[in-house]
Design an enzyme around this catalytic site. Structure first.
Site, mmCIF file in Angstrom:
data_model
loop_
_atom_site.group_PDB
_atom_site.id
_atom_site.type_symbol
_atom_site.label_atom_id
_atom_site.label_comp_id
_atom_site.label_asym_id
_atom_site.label_seq_id
_atom_site.Cartn_x
_atom_site.Cartn_y
_atom_site.Cartn_z
ATOM 1 N N THR A 14 0.833 -1.216 0.000
ATOM 2 C CA THR A 14 0.000 0.000 0.000
ATOM 3 C C THR A 14 0.864 1.262 0.000
ATOM 4 O OG1 THR A 14 -1.671 -1.220 1.249
ATOM 5 C CG2 THR A 14 -1.867 1.172 1.242
ATOM 6 N N LYS A 206 2.762 5.199 18.022
ATOM 7 C CA LYS A 206 2.863 6.576 17.492
ATOM 8 C C LYS A 206 3.000 7.574 18.631
ATOM 9 C CE LYS A 206 0.019 5.526 13.422
ATOM 10 N NZ LYS A 206 -1.380 5.394 12.984
ATOM 11 N N GLY A 303 -3.484 5.350 4.483
ATOM 12 C CA GLY A 303 -3.774 5.190 3.057
ATOM 13 C C GLY A 303 -2.530 5.425 2.212
HETATM 14 P P1 NDP Z 1 1.492 -3.817 2.932
HETATM 15 O O1 NDP Z 1 1.292 -5.156 3.532
HETATM 16 O O2 NDP Z 1 0.444 -3.281 2.030
HETATM 17 O O3 NDP Z 1 2.869 -3.786 2.137
HETATM 18 C C1 NDP Z 1 4.043 -4.395 2.591
HETATM 19 C C2 NDP Z 1 4.750 -5.007 1.392
HETATM 20 O O4 NDP Z 1 6.033 -5.446 1.806
HETATM 21 C C3 NDP Z 1 4.010 -6.226 0.822
HETATM 22 O O5 NDP Z 1 4.089 -6.223 -0.576
HETATM 23 C C4 NDP Z 1 4.792 -7.369 1.434
HETATM 24 O O6 NDP Z 1 4.695 -8.567 0.697
HETATM 25 C C5 NDP Z 1 6.204 -6.818 1.403
HETATM 26 N N1 NDP Z 1 7.073 -7.484 2.333
HETATM 27 C C6 NDP Z 1 6.813 -7.815 3.614
HETATM 28 N N2 NDP Z 1 7.870 -8.439 4.156
HETATM 29 C C7 NDP Z 1 8.811 -8.504 3.199
HETATM 30 C C8 NDP Z 1 10.112 -9.060 3.145
HETATM 31 N N3 NDP Z 1 10.636 -9.690 4.176
HETATM 32 N N4 NDP Z 1 10.804 -8.946 1.989
HETATM 33 C C9 NDP Z 1 10.270 -8.343 0.932
HETATM 34 N N5 NDP Z 1 9.028 -7.831 0.906
HETATM 35 C C10 NDP Z 1 8.305 -7.900 2.029
HETATM 36 O O7 NDP Z 1 1.750 -2.801 4.157
HETATM 37 P P2 NDP Z 1 1.486 -1.240 4.209
HETATM 38 O O8 NDP Z 1 1.979 -0.590 2.978
HETATM 39 O O9 NDP Z 1 0.110 -0.976 4.651
HETATM 40 O O10 NDP Z 1 2.405 -0.838 5.449
HETATM 41 C C11 NDP Z 1 3.804 -0.733 5.306
HETATM 42 C C12 NDP Z 1 4.358 0.040 6.485
HETATM 43 O O11 NDP Z 1 3.785 1.338 6.511
HETATM 44 C C13 NDP Z 1 4.049 -0.565 7.846
HETATM 45 O O12 NDP Z 1 5.136 -0.355 8.703
HETATM 46 C C14 NDP Z 1 2.846 0.242 8.327
HETATM 47 O O13 NDP Z 1 2.745 0.298 9.721
HETATM 48 C C15 NDP Z 1 3.179 1.589 7.759
HETATM 49 N N6 NDP Z 1 2.069 2.484 7.547
HETATM 50 C C16 NDP Z 1 0.980 2.065 6.844
HETATM 51 C C17 NDP Z 1 -0.044 2.943 6.558
HETATM 52 C C18 NDP Z 1 -1.232 2.553 5.793
HETATM 53 O O14 NDP Z 1 -2.122 3.391 5.627
HETATM 54 N N7 NDP Z 1 -1.333 1.335 5.285
HETATM 55 C C19 NDP Z 1 0.033 4.337 7.006
HETATM 56 C C20 NDP Z 1 1.227 4.668 7.756
HETATM 57 C C21 NDP Z 1 2.203 3.769 8.000
HETATM 58 P P3 NDP Z 1 3.548 -9.632 1.109
HETATM 59 O O15 NDP Z 1 2.244 -8.946 0.930
HETATM 60 O O16 NDP Z 1 3.776 -10.764 0.207
HETATM 61 O O17 NDP Z 1 3.792 -9.956 2.569
HETATM 62 N N1 HSE Z 2 -3.232 1.267 10.481
HETATM 63 C C1 HSE Z 2 -2.839 2.626 10.646
HETATM 64 C C2 HSE Z 2 -4.055 3.482 10.832
HETATM 65 C C3 HSE Z 2 -2.075 3.078 9.433
HETATM 66 O O1 HSE Z 2 -5.154 2.996 10.606
HETATM 67 O O2 HSE Z 2 -3.915 4.637 11.223
HETATM 68 C C4 HSE Z 2 -1.517 4.443 9.605
HETATM 69 O O3 HSE Z 2 -0.480 4.456 10.510
#
Ligand code: NDP
Ligand code: HSE
Length: 426
Positions: A14, A206, A303
């Site tokens: 994401t 956070k 997001g």
């Molecule tokens: P996602 O699960 O959407 O994306 C993570 C990606 O990383 C996936 O494609 C996953 O693959 C890949 N991945 C995981 N482990 C490995 C690895 N060991 N080697 C290579 N690729 C890997 O997560 P998000 O984008 O939602 O979140 C990412 C980070 O951002 C987190 O730390 C989250 O807390 C933070 N965050 C998220 C927000 C949000 O709105 N979603 C907002 C703010 C922060 P696979 O799916 O196959 O596991």
């Molecule tokens: N899961 C978290 C939230 C993502 O809903 O706020 C952003 O850090």
């Protein structure tokens, strides 16, 4: 003169996807406004389909983190994989190789900030994490670069998009908790494991980061009082609305002298308070500084696009910085000796008690409140069959007095249970 900066992204889900989209779609805009030609030169993800999904040429797929660490042309590495391991090991490797790291990983920063900072210092690299807190809202930059003049006295925020989305849907549309959670997950707000969001861990991570920065001292996340939203019922939401409150999962940080209060719990917020109108996945942080007075930062807290925006802001910052800047406090993961993390706090309370509808029950309950120095602001009772629900709003009382009162109330002969206990923002 045009400067080219090569970026690698580890984890193209994401947030990584949102980051990639901004760096490619806004490439020319960033070149024109920032004078930097950002190129995503390597992407690491365990799922090749993700790389294909974003239309990234497969020759940019890195097989291992070592390939990224060894690539001297890469300047900045974005970590958007999430979780603690292997993210920690990967980040340490690239920091030690001298590359700046930009991460959205609040769990990792709140748990291992000292180790990561040590690796950054050793590698002469920068560690940036604006996206770890409050999605697209530049709250970290504001605390570090806009509010230096102030002692921050309090920071009260709605800093989790998923739970705010769920509570808003339950409040405004009468949606069930499960349906609202499902929607939040589909929209990419929720963490893979929703426990972290709904039990308040994400908010505690956070708050630990924000309170450490705001109060210039390490606030370990384990010392934060934490409760999630899983016990909040439709009845609580309805009762709150009738009393003029909206329910929100709040992160509260306060500093008075050397005492710091940090807590996360569902809270009734008066409808007239600016935080009450923060709905859906929007987040807001209400900050007070001794000179600036009250400020409110508002925007989308989760997001792909908002969080990608925060990541790209760090990428630009890192690309233009004259050198890395580290914590302005001893960042050893421990509370400083001269700081006290408050074990008790004060609040107003909403309490709903199920009782037998018999003479004297109200007097018995108010007697318990009196014994524990809890003053009552209002009381109402509704009867149903042989039972009744008594609802109290208290004046400001200490948490320890309230908890002792709850225990004694539940021990009374004619009471059944304290069904709900919700703190009220004064
Ligand atoms: P996602 O699960 O959407 O994306 C993570 C990606 O990383 C996936 O494609 C996953 O693959 C890949 N991945 C995981 N482990 C490995 C690895 N060991 N080697 C290579 N690729 C890997 O997560 P998000 O984008 O939602 O979140 C990412 C980070 O951002 C987190 O730390 C989250 O807390 C933070 N965050 C998220 C927000 C949000 O709105 N979603 C907002 C703010 C922060 P696979 O799916 O196959 O596991
Ligand atoms: N899961 C978290 C939230 C993502 O809903 O706020 C952003 O850090």
């Amino acid at each position: 003169m045009k400067k080219t900066v090569n970026v690698a992204i580890m984890g193209i889900g994401t947030v990584g996807g949102g980051t990639y989209e901004i760096l490619t779609k806004n490439h020319d805009f960033l070149l024109r406004t920032q004078g930097i030609d950002f190129q995503v030169s390597k992407v690491l993800d365990k799922n090749i389909d993700r790389i294909r999904y974003f239309g990234i040429p497969e020759n940019k797929a890195a097989a291992t983190v070592d390939e990224i660490a060894a690539d001297k042309s890469i300047d900045i590495v974005v970590e958007t994989m999430g979780g603690v391991e292997p993210a920690k090991t990967f980040i340490e490797k690239v920091l030690l190789s001298g590359k700046n790291v930009v991460t959205a990983n609040k769990e990792l920063i709140s748990k291992h900030w000292p180790a990561l900072e040590a690796a950054a210092k050793k590698g002469g690299a920068g560690l940036y994490f604006e996206a770890s807190c409050v999605g697209g809202v530049p709250i970290i930059r504001a605390l570090q670069e806009g509010l230096q003049a102030n002692h921050i006295t309090s920071l009260v925020g709605i800093i989790n998009g998923t739970t705010n989305y769920i509570l808003t849907k339950m409040t405004e549309e009468g949606m069930s908790y499960d349906d609202a959670l499902k929607e939040a997950q589909q929209l990419g707000y929720a963490e893979f494991n929703p426990t972290s969001d709904v039990e308040g861990f994400d908010v505690a991570y956070k708050l630990s980061i924000l309170a450490s920065l705001a109060f210039h001292t390490c606030v370990p996340y384990q010392m934060i009082h934490r409760e999630g939203i899983t016990k909040i019922s439709k009845a609580d939401i309805k009762a709150g609305l009738e009393l003029g409150y909206r329910i929100k999962l709040l992160a509260i940080g306060k500093r008075k002298g050397n005492e710091i209060e940090v807590r996360v719990h569902p809270t009734f917020v008066p409808a007239a308070h600016p935080l009450a109108s923060v709905g859906g996945s929007f987040n807001a942080v209400y900050v007070n500084g001794d000179y600036v007075d009250d400020l409110m930062f508002y925007g989308r807290g989760a997001g792909a696009r908002p969080t990608g925006s925060a990541i790209v802001s760090d990428i630009v910052y890192a690309a233009k910085a004259s050198g890395p800047v580290y914590s302005d406090f001893e960042n050893n993961g421990q509370k400083a000796d001269d700081i006290v993390i408050a074990s008790d706090f004060s609040s107003k309370y909403y309490m709903s008690i199920s009782v037998k509808d018999v003479p004297g029950v109200l007097a018995a309950v108010t007697g318990v409140f009196a014994r524990h120095s809890v003053s009552i602001e209002s009381v109402s009772q509704r009867s149903f069959g042989s039972g009744a629900a008594i609802v109290f709003l208290t004046h400001t009382a200490s948490e320890s007095d309230i908890m002792a009162a709850v225990e004694d109330i539940e021990d009374l002969d004619d009471t059944n249970k304290v069904e709900s206990l919700i703190r009220v923002l004064a």
